[in-house]
Design an enzyme around this catalytic site. Structure first.
Site, PDB file in Angstrom:
ATOM      1  N   TYR A  65      13.887 -46.588  -4.684  1.00  0.00           N
ATOM      2  CA  TYR A  65      15.284 -46.391  -5.113  1.00  0.00           C
ATOM      3  C   TYR A  65      15.335 -45.360  -6.227  1.00  0.00           C
ATOM      4  CZ  TYR A  65      20.120 -47.463  -6.288  1.00  0.00           C
ATOM      5  OH  TYR A  65      21.461 -47.360  -6.493  1.00  0.00           O
ATOM      6  N   PHE A 117      36.612 -23.709   3.386  1.00  0.00           N
ATOM      7  CA  PHE A 117      36.098 -24.493   4.500  1.00  0.00           C
ATOM      8  C   PHE A 117      36.889 -25.806   4.522  1.00  0.00           C
ATOM      9  CE2 PHE A 117      33.287 -27.547   6.567  1.00  0.00           C
ATOM     10  CZ  PHE A 117      33.258 -26.945   7.806  1.00  0.00           C
ATOM     11  N   THR A 118      37.036 -26.409   5.700  1.00  0.00           N
ATOM     12  CA  THR A 118      37.928 -27.578   5.846  1.00  0.00           C
ATOM     13  C   THR A 118      37.650 -28.654   4.793  1.00  0.00           C
ATOM     14  OG1 THR A 118      36.392 -28.436   7.508  1.00  0.00           O
ATOM     15  CG2 THR A 118      38.354 -27.304   8.325  1.00  0.00           C
ATOM     16  N   ASP A 208      28.508 -21.809  -2.279  1.00  0.00           N
ATOM     17  CA  ASP A 208      28.249 -22.690  -1.140  1.00  0.00           C
ATOM     18  C   ASP A 208      27.180 -22.013  -0.293  1.00  0.00           C
ATOM     19  OD1 ASP A 208      28.170 -23.962   1.333  1.00  0.00           O
ATOM     20  OD2 ASP A 208      30.333 -24.308   1.428  1.00  0.00           O
ATOM     21  N   LYS A 251      22.227 -27.096   7.805  1.00  0.00           N
ATOM     22  CA  LYS A 251      22.330 -25.795   8.482  1.00  0.00           C
ATOM     23  C   LYS A 251      21.073 -24.971   8.227  1.00  0.00           C
ATOM     24  CE  LYS A 251      27.292 -25.929   8.856  1.00  0.00           C
ATOM     25  NZ  LYS A 251      28.057 -25.041   9.719  1.00  0.00           N
ATOM     26  N   ARG A 374      38.694 -23.679  16.225  1.00  0.00           N
ATOM     27  CA  ARG A 374      38.869 -23.316  14.822  1.00  0.00           C
ATOM     28  C   ARG A 374      40.133 -22.492  14.732  1.00  0.00           C
ATOM     29  NH1 ARG A 374      35.357 -26.355  11.448  1.00  0.00           N
ATOM     30  NH2 ARG A 374      37.098 -27.566  12.188  1.00  0.00           N
ATOM     31  N   PHE A 440      41.861 -32.385  13.459  1.00  0.00           N
ATOM     32  CA  PHE A 440      41.042 -31.876  14.562  1.00  0.00           C
ATOM     33  C   PHE A 440      39.934 -32.846  14.954  1.00  0.00           C
ATOM     34  CE2 PHE A 440      37.330 -30.720  12.021  1.00  0.00           C
ATOM     35  CZ  PHE A 440      37.861 -30.527  10.754  1.00  0.00           C
TER      36      PHE A 440
HETATM   37  N1  F0G Z   1      30.312 -25.716   3.540  1.00  0.00           N
HETATM   38  C1  F0G Z   1      30.213 -25.015   4.677  1.00  0.00           C
HETATM   39  C2  F0G Z   1      30.223 -23.531   4.620  1.00  0.00           C
HETATM   40  C3  F0G Z   1      30.072 -25.685   5.902  1.00  0.00           C
HETATM   41  O1  F0G Z   1      29.972 -24.973   7.011  1.00  0.00           O
HETATM   42  C4  F0G Z   1      30.053 -27.096   5.911  1.00  0.00           C
HETATM   43  C5  F0G Z   1      29.931 -27.823   7.166  1.00  0.00           C
HETATM   44  C6  F0G Z   1      30.168 -27.786   4.708  1.00  0.00           C
HETATM   45  C7  F0G Z   1      30.289 -27.059   3.538  1.00  0.00           C
HETATM   46  C8  F0G Z   1      30.156 -29.279   4.662  1.00  0.00           C
HETATM   47  O2  F0G Z   1      28.858 -29.720   4.871  1.00  0.00           O
HETATM   48  O3  F0G Z   1      28.992 -31.008   7.022  1.00  0.00           O
HETATM   49  O4  F0G Z   1      27.064 -31.273   5.468  1.00  0.00           O
HETATM   50  O5  F0G Z   1      29.270 -32.178   4.865  1.00  0.00           O
HETATM   51  N2  F0G Z   1      30.119 -27.331   8.293  1.00  0.00           N
HETATM   52  C9  F0G Z   1      29.955 -28.051   9.544  1.00  0.00           C
HETATM   53  C10 F0G Z   1      30.316 -27.167  10.694  1.00  0.00           C
HETATM   54  C11 F0G Z   1      30.646 -29.360   9.591  1.00  0.00           C
HETATM   55  O6  F0G Z   1      30.312 -27.679  11.828  1.00  0.00           O
HETATM   56  O7  F0G Z   1      30.543 -25.968  10.514  1.00  0.00           O
HETATM   57  P1  F0G Z   1      28.537 -31.115   5.602  1.00  0.00           P
END
Ligand code: F0G
Length: 467
Positions: A65, A117-118, A208, A251, A374, A440
């Site tokens: 832990y 980003f979303t 990021d 990624k 998208r 989405f």
């Molecule tokens: N920042 C970027 C540029 C991303 O592409 C993503 C995730 C995140 C932050 C969030 O990271 O998913 O680990 O919580 N992109 C994924 C996609 C979901 O399908 O493009 P996460």
């Protein structure tokens, strides 16, 4: 520069089975089951092929832990690859965004960025802040030869700082290979210039780095000053201009997790108390220690030339072949995916009837390839409940790193060619069930008219019942 050691069987359902599956999924590719998907190009997140060394590292994970040795191996990797002393693991990228918003964003604040980003926008909104995107004049043009459409516009930056004042700006966020506008990178020169302005006004620069190795690769390929530089050198040079780094480890790092890192102890201390509240203790942050180990190895491996270029080179091939065939795609090729331009593909579908979502469904119907909408479906309604038309209507065909072979790409190109020749058969969608946030993911749509059946009938007339 790798070979295949472990394989997973996939299934190609025929066109009638695909029609049933996409109906069951409410014409939303997120709701398909993978047993109904032939090539999964939904995302490059958590779907990359791991290396043998990553898998081996997972076997020596130290489950504790607190004080896990796995964490210290991650910390070493971050120090070596990124040059940051202070490291926090988090369960994935959006958890880092949540902690940053919690620690830095006050109601009424703004966060400036090259593009949102979303999930990054959602956390800033939830904290009462507002996102302001400062992209350049041609960032949203889908046909372009600008190598750095992810650059932040310095004129707009100066204006925004003058308008809001540095005290209302929580931070400046630079996203490596801006996801939502087609994986487009920024240049190192742009990062330097943005940093100089941030320093002048004492605004923290947040980076990021979810796709950091791909952005570094594009800098090497496209920015003459760095043509002779190695990927590790470019990454370290970028980090010179960064106050707080965060990434999804799913990624570039080909694992499942995320991290925040900085050399600024005050910033670190501002975020740290929230880590055990939302994620877990400081040495695992909600990640499994196996994934902490895999991410440590993945961080080192992403700096290899052959790894940083692995998906980018495939995407470039994919994009350029589709351009040759006249299929509208986002150019130049970027990181993470080949992006179809649904507005040019389907001029007959009005934006309010979700052309990108319709095209994503049509791509699945004709190929079994799963992409991701998208566009306007990925953009939530405004406070008054009105649909907000997205800047771009894209279908993203993501290429996870080291996962597909060139024949997978050729198959997809072949089916996309057929679909483009039959594009007049594709119609509109409307919402049948619509969630209030990030709609989405779980939203269900339905076709207006019987176009899905007509498309499948035309496909079967050409390809027969087997495919
Ligand atoms: N920042 C970027 C540029 C991303 O592409 C993503 C995730 C995140 C932050 C969030 O990271 O998913 O680990 O919580 N992109 C994924 C996609 C979901 O399908 O493009 P996460």
């Amino acid at each position: 520069m790798h070979k295949i050691k472990i394989v997973q069987e996939v299934n190609l359902p025929n066109a009638s089975e695909r029609l049933r599956a996409i109906r069951d999924a409410g014409f939303n590719t997120f709701l398909l089951r993978t047993r109904d998907v032939f090539l999964d190009m939904l995302t490059d997140s958590g779907t990359n092929a791991m290396s043998d060394r990553q898998q081996a590292a997972m076997m020596v994970a130290d489950d504790a832990y607190a004080g896990s040795e796995s964490f210290y191996r991650l910390e070493d990797a971050v120090r070596d690859v990124l040059g940051f002393q202070w490291v926090m693991p988090v369960h994935q990228g959006r958890a880092a965004e949540h902690l940053l918003a919690e620690a830095f964003v006050k109601p009424g604040d703004v966060v400036l960025m090259n593009y949102h980003f979303t999930t990054s926008k959602a956390h800033i909104d939830l904290a009462g802040g507002k996102v302001l995107e400062l992209f350049g004049p041609d960032a949203l043009e889908t046909e372009s030869s600008n190598p750095f459409k992810g650059n932040l516009d310095l004129g707009r930056l100066a204006k925004a700082i003058a308008e809001f004042g540095p005290e209302r700006i929580s931070y400046l966020r630079m996203e490596a290979t801006t996801n939502l506008i087609g994986g487009q990178p920024f240049s190192l020169q742009n990062l330097r210039e943005v940093h100089a302005v941030a320093v002048q006004h004492n605004i923290p620069l947040v980076f990021d780095g979810s796709l950091i190795s791909e952005n570094a690769y594009f800098i090497q390929q496209r920015e003459p000053e760095f043509a002779q530089a190695s990927i590790p050198e470019i990454i370290l040079e970028m980090m010179n201009y960064v106050d707080i780094f965060y990434m999804s480890g799913r990624k570039s790092a080909a694992a499942r997790g995320g991290l925040i890192a900085t050399n600024n102890k005050a910033h670190f201390n501002r975020i740290l108390p929230w880590l055990p509240v939302y994620e877990g203790f400081a040495t695992y942050g909600g990640m499994s220690t196996k994934e902490v180990e895999a991410m440590a190895v993945g961080l080192r491996e992403m700096t290899a030339q052959s790894v940083a270029s692995s998906s980018a080179d495939f995407i470039e091939y994919f994009v350029n072949r589709l351009v040759e065939e006249g299929v509208p795609v986002v150019t130049p090729a970027g990181g993470l995916a080949c992006h179809l331009d649904a507005r040019r593909f389907l001029p007959q579908v009005p934006q309010a009837q979700y052309p990108a979502a319709a095209l994503a469904a049509a791509v699945y119907l004709t190929s079994g390839v799963r992409g991701m909408e998208r566009g306007t479906v990925s953009t939530d309604r405004d406070a008054q409940g009105n649909d907000v038309l997205a800047d771009m209507e894209l279908v993203r065909l993501a290429l996870p790193r080291r996962l597909f072979t060139l024949s997978h790409i050729e198959y997809t190109i072949d089916r996309l060619k057929w679909l483009f020749e039959h594009r007049e058969l594709i119609g509109s969608l409307r919402f049948a069930e619509e969630p209030p946030v990030l709609r989405f993911f779980f939203g269900r749509l339905e076709p207006i008219g019987g176009w899905a059946e007509s498309l499948v009938a035309a496909f079967r007339a050409d390809f027969g019942n087997r495919f």
